[in-house]
Design an enzyme around this catalytic site. Sequence first.
Site, short mmCIF file in Angstrom:
data_model
loop_
_atom_site.label_atom_id
_atom_site.label_comp_id
_atom_site.label_asym_id
_atom_site.label_seq_id
_atom_site.Cartn_x
_atom_site.Cartn_y
_atom_site.Cartn_z
N HIS B 66 0.67 -1.40 -0.10
CA HIS B 66 0.48 -0.31 0.10
C HIS B 66 0.74 1.41 0.24
O HIS B 66 2.30 1.19 -0.03
CB HIS B 66 -0.68 0.19 1.36
CG HIS B 66 0.14 0.33 2.52
ND1 HIS B 66 0.39 -1.04 3.47
CD2 HIS B 66 -0.18 1.28 3.06
CE1 HIS B 66 1.20 -0.69 4.53
NE2 HIS B 66 0.92 0.48 3.90
N GLY B 67 0.27 2.13 -0.50
CA GLY B 67 0.69 4.00 -0.27
C GLY B 67 0.33 4.96 0.64
O GLY B 67 -0.87 3.98 1.44
#
Lengths: 95, 153
Positions: B66-67
């Site tokens: 994820h970012g």
Amino acid sequence: MAVSKIMCCCGSGIGSSLMIRLNVEKVLKKMGKTGIEVVHSTTSDAQPGAADIFVVGGDLADFVEKLPHKIVLHNIMSAQELEEKLTAMFAELGE
Amino acid sequence: MITDMLKKENIQIIDSIPDWREAIRISVQPLVDTGYVEPRYIDGIIANTEELGPYYVLVDDVALIHGRPEQGVLEKQLAVTVVKEPVAFAEDGSHKARLLVTLAATDGEAHIDVMRALAELFMDADKIEQLVNSTDVDTIYQIFSDADTAEAE
């Protein structure tokens, strides 16, 4: 010192910090500790005074080096490690 | 509920992936194709990794890729990639994972119930083993769906 707030941190503020927060809440419940606010955020919010205890994963240990009262987890998913380290921290803080 | 955030079409099984950058591209691509993240989410996660290291490898064999929401998330969603050959996410060959769960989150809180279910799943080594040994998408989807029920108990 009365512990009223624990902040769990990671780089993005949405992944491991939230996982850690959920585990902290679970462990606090098991320990019978109530009235402690647990939040999660990015490491940029981890500043002195923002919380009484900070909890991070081992990869971010450098980012919290200067903070007092921090717990660095080797395995962020281990409830056992978290309970041991929280217990030690509460003892250190005279809780 | 995980099932509100995971579609079967966003689950894939792959034999091997050459390196971690390619693993991020492949594991995020379904969410680009289905319109949940912008293509720049991929570059954002690669840049984060170059800066911070593989922060998303949560336990042995599991990466929650994820970012940050502002790096191109359009709507919250999950994708799952099982790769039969472990991918090393650190340059020294460590931080290996076969279960790649891609998370698109719009803020810090909206996906909290899903994270609670994922936390239970990631702590269960038997379930992880079942997932990485799965040979069909239906089995993988079923294990994730079951995690909702397990969490609710």
